[in-house]
Design an enzyme around this catalytic site. Structure first.
Site, PDB file in Angstrom:
ATOM      1  N   GLY A  89       0.831  -1.209   0.000  1.00  0.00           N
ATOM      2  CA  GLY A  89       0.000   0.000   0.000  1.00  0.00           C
ATOM      3  C   GLY A  89       0.854   1.242   0.000  1.00  0.00           C
ATOM      4  N   LYS A 146       4.365  11.989  -3.485  1.00  0.00           N
ATOM      5  CA  LYS A 146       5.237  10.954  -2.905  1.00  0.00           C
ATOM      6  C   LYS A 146       6.136  11.586  -1.844  1.00  0.00           C
ATOM      7  CE  LYS A 146       7.976   7.043  -4.606  1.00  0.00           C
ATOM      8  NZ  LYS A 146       8.352   6.312  -5.812  1.00  0.00           N
ATOM      9  N   ARG A 150       3.715  13.163  -8.665  1.00  0.00           N
ATOM     10  CA  ARG A 150       3.664  12.253  -9.814  1.00  0.00           C
ATOM     11  C   ARG A 150       2.292  12.331 -10.476  1.00  0.00           C
ATOM     12  NH1 ARG A 150       5.489   6.452  -8.294  1.00  0.00           N
ATOM     13  NH2 ARG A 150       3.529   6.263  -7.179  1.00  0.00           N
ATOM     14  N   ASP A 153       3.930  -5.087  -7.418  1.00  0.00           N
ATOM     15  CA  ASP A 153       3.307  -3.853  -6.919  1.00  0.00           C
ATOM     16  C   ASP A 153       3.879  -2.621  -7.620  1.00  0.00           C
ATOM     17  OD1 ASP A 153       5.521  -4.927  -5.224  1.00  0.00           O
ATOM     18  OD2 ASP A 153       5.506  -2.889  -4.448  1.00  0.00           O
TER      19      ASP A 153
HETATM   20  P1  AMP Z   1       9.031   0.717  -3.169  1.00  0.00           P
HETATM   21  O1  AMP Z   1      10.277  -0.057  -2.983  1.00  0.00           O
HETATM   22  O2  AMP Z   1       9.245   2.214  -3.213  1.00  0.00           O
HETATM   23  O3  AMP Z   1       8.231   0.246  -4.328  1.00  0.00           O
HETATM   24  O4  AMP Z   1       8.162   0.512  -1.858  1.00  0.00           O
HETATM   25  C1  AMP Z   1       7.682  -0.744  -1.415  1.00  0.00           C
HETATM   26  C2  AMP Z   1       6.710  -0.519  -0.286  1.00  0.00           C
HETATM   27  O5  AMP Z   1       7.353   0.093   0.827  1.00  0.00           O
HETATM   28  C3  AMP Z   1       5.536   0.379  -0.622  1.00  0.00           C
HETATM   29  O6  AMP Z   1       4.408  -0.108   0.050  1.00  0.00           O
HETATM   30  C4  AMP Z   1       5.977   1.716  -0.096  1.00  0.00           C
HETATM   31  O7  AMP Z   1       4.903   2.569   0.176  1.00  0.00           O
HETATM   32  C5  AMP Z   1       6.731   1.323   1.170  1.00  0.00           C
HETATM   33  N1  AMP Z   1       7.761   2.298   1.534  1.00  0.00           N
HETATM   34  C6  AMP Z   1       8.929   2.533   0.898  1.00  0.00           C
HETATM   35  N2  AMP Z   1       9.630   3.492   1.532  1.00  0.00           N
HETATM   36  C7  AMP Z   1       8.895   3.884   2.599  1.00  0.00           C
HETATM   37  C8  AMP Z   1       9.073   4.834   3.646  1.00  0.00           C
HETATM   38  N3  AMP Z   1      10.165   5.586   3.719  1.00  0.00           N
HETATM   39  N4  AMP Z   1       8.084   4.948   4.547  1.00  0.00           N
HETATM   40  C9  AMP Z   1       6.992   4.184   4.495  1.00  0.00           C
HETATM   41  N5  AMP Z   1       6.761   3.276   3.551  1.00  0.00           N
HETATM   42  C10 AMP Z   1       7.694   3.116   2.592  1.00  0.00           C
HETATM   43 MG    MG Z   2       6.583   0.643  -5.101  1.00  0.00          MG
END
Ligand code: AMP
Ligand code: MG
Length: 486
Positions: free
Chosen positions: A90, A113, A176, A252
């Site tokens: 999510g 973001k 975005r 995702d």
């Molecule tokens: P990503 O690697 O950016 O595709 O993120 C994978 C998951 O981790 C997604 O659900 C993101 O919303 C969550 N996520 C990544 N970085 C953070 C962060 N700094 N704080 C909270 N959630 C994060």
């Molecule tokens: Mg992601």
């Protein structure tokens, strides 16, 4: 043209209700400063180039203000990360602010973001750092300029809010834009949590909003899945033809629209290397450059599994079977263009494969090869390109076969050059260029990153004084380590 404050919102996804997303307000970042803005993206919202000059602009995109008709929501989804199912992901650090309807009747999701914590943040801080926000902005707009389907980026805002990664950094926000933020993982979430009604609602929403032409088909959801397969085959063909390595092809991070989505440790190839792994955390090389093709198919299979309550398995299988041949056809057609080959010949596929085999293990700059091949008549260009190849005999044979094939085409060198330069970029978003611009931005100097963005927005045109952006990377610039968490 509109003014910033009177954007028209029509929040269709928010109206699906709390099973699909949660209302969350953005948490502002301190002392926001506008780092980057994309004029081309402003135009998508009918905003004039001057819109970004208003004080309000930065306030809105740093979470300090909100349009009265925006409805910020954190979306729920799950997905397969590095092959393993993660039941609850999510929007952990991004919010869908709302959907803007422009004068052309297009809908654009505004997604902020780095907007702070949400119910999906798990242990994360909900923030994005400046470097990753800049990297996503540059890639989105550079891919768009290359003609490669991608989410878009409107702006990046820096701040003095501290965040901790391997070191202390500062928080930033990226705005975005995309026609939809629905991912494969959205469908997986409702499938694996056994919520068939919500799965159906989601599918109906995506069908009505984004695949309206499938509605009239006998099997609308089957037709929709076929289109998702087709779009992904085309997308991956672009990536492979242009040397783009996504780096985190988790399900995702795959858009239902078949656009490049969720940028992490991506890279454009410098020296050609089919096995290139751009994500420092990807020890097994699951998302290596050449694996992107089977992985896209794998992700489509994961989506197909989630659609089994809506579409017959045999129909899903048949659609999945289209992926590889469609990919190959698109890829070959793009590579013919890049090589300046007109028409088709049965030997073309082998010609492309042999070229890549010769490039592998040599020190051939992937982007420059095609640009230089078009710059001069084939024989002259090949004679100078030859120096970068290790297997000279192999290269000479390839060059002879290429010339044979290419001389079928009757156009002049001027025409050939114009044709090839229109598809072979002079300027590519190389990691070292992004890195240099990011380091300056981290010191508060935004001029280099703005210049890099400007250059990349016209990648095919030679721009006076910008030669340095067309150079090959220095040795240090070839081995930058970039990983997921940012
Ligand atoms: P990503 O690697 O950016 O595709 O993120 C994978 C998951 O981790 C997604 O659900 C993101 O919303 C969550 N996520 C990544 N970085 C953070 C962060 N700094 N704080 C909270 N959630 C994060
Ligand atoms: Mg992601």
């Amino acid at each position: 043209m509109k003014s910033l404050t009177d954007l028209t919102f029509d929040n269709r996804f928010a109206r699906l209700g709390d099973a699909f997303s949660t209302a969350v307000l953005p948490e502002p970042i301190a002392e926001p400063q506008l780092v980057l803005v994309s004029q081309a993206a402003l135009a998508l919202l009918d905003l004039p180039p001057t819109a970004a000059e208003a004080e309000e602009f930065t306030q809105l995109f740093a979470g300090h203000k909100l349009w009265a008709t925006a409805e910020p929501r954190a979306m729920v989804y799950s997905g397969h990360q590095f092959g393993s199912y993660n039941p609850r992901l999510g929007d952990g650090r991004g919010l869908l602010l709302g959907e803007v309807l422009n004068a052309a009747g297009e809908y654009w999701d505004l997604h902020l973001k780095g907007a702070g914590q949400t119910p999906y943040s798990r242990s994360g801080d909900g923030r994005a750092v400046l470097r990753s926000s800049i990297r996503e902005f540059l890639a989105s707009e550079a891919l768009f300029a290359l003609g490669i389907p991608s989410s878009r980026a409107l702006c990046v805002t820096a701040s003095s809010t501290p965040v901790w990664r391997e070191r202390q950094e500062s928080a930033a926000m990226l705005l975005r834009l995309a026609p939809s933020h629905v991912r494969f993982g959205h469908f997986e979430y409702f499938y694996y949590t056994k919520q068939p009604e919500q799965l159906q609602t989601l599918a109906a929403h995506v069908l009505a909003c984004h695949f309206a032409d499938c509605s009239e088909q006998a099997e609308p959801y089957g037709a929709m899945f076929t289109q998702v397969v087709e779009r992904n085959a085309e997308l991956i063909a672009y990536w492979q033809a242009y040397g783009f390595c996504h780096g985190v092809m988790n399900s995702d991070n795959m858009s239902i629209l078949g656009i490049t989505f969720d940028f992490g440790p991506y890279a454009f190839l410098d020296d050609f290397d089919a096995q290139h792994i751009c994500n420092h955390s990807d020890d097994a090389g699951r998302y290596s450059f050449s694996n992107q093709v089977p992985i896209a198919h794998w992700n489509l299979s994961a989506l197909a599994q989630a659609l089994t309550p809506l579409v017959e398995v045999e129909a899903l299988r048949a659609s999945l079977g289209l992926f590889l041949p469609l990919y190959q056809a698109h890829y070959l057609s793009l590579m013919r263009q890049r090589l300046g080959l007109l028409g088709t010949d049965d030997s073309d596929q082998a010609l492309v494969e042999r070229l890549l085999q010769l490039m592998q293990g040599s020190a051939v700059d992937y982007s420059q090869f095609f640009r230089r091949l078009g710059e001069q008549p084939a024989e002259i260009a090949l004679a100078s390109l030859r120096d970068d190849f290790v297997d000279l005999a192999g290269f000479d044979q390839w060059a002879a076969d290429y010339c044979n094939r290419a001389t079928n085409t009757a156009d002049s060198q001027a025409e050939r050059r114009a044709r090839m330069h229109a598809v072979n970029p002079l300027y590519v978003l190389r990691n070292y260029l992004a890195q240099q611009a990011i380091e300056a931005a981290e010191q508060g100097d935004y001029a280099p990153v703005r210049e890099l963005h400007a250059v990349l927005s016209r990648p095919f045109e030679e721009q006076p004084g910008m030669q340095r952006y067309a150079e090959r990377p220095p040795q240090w610039g070839k081995h930058l380590e970039i990983s997921c968490s940012s």
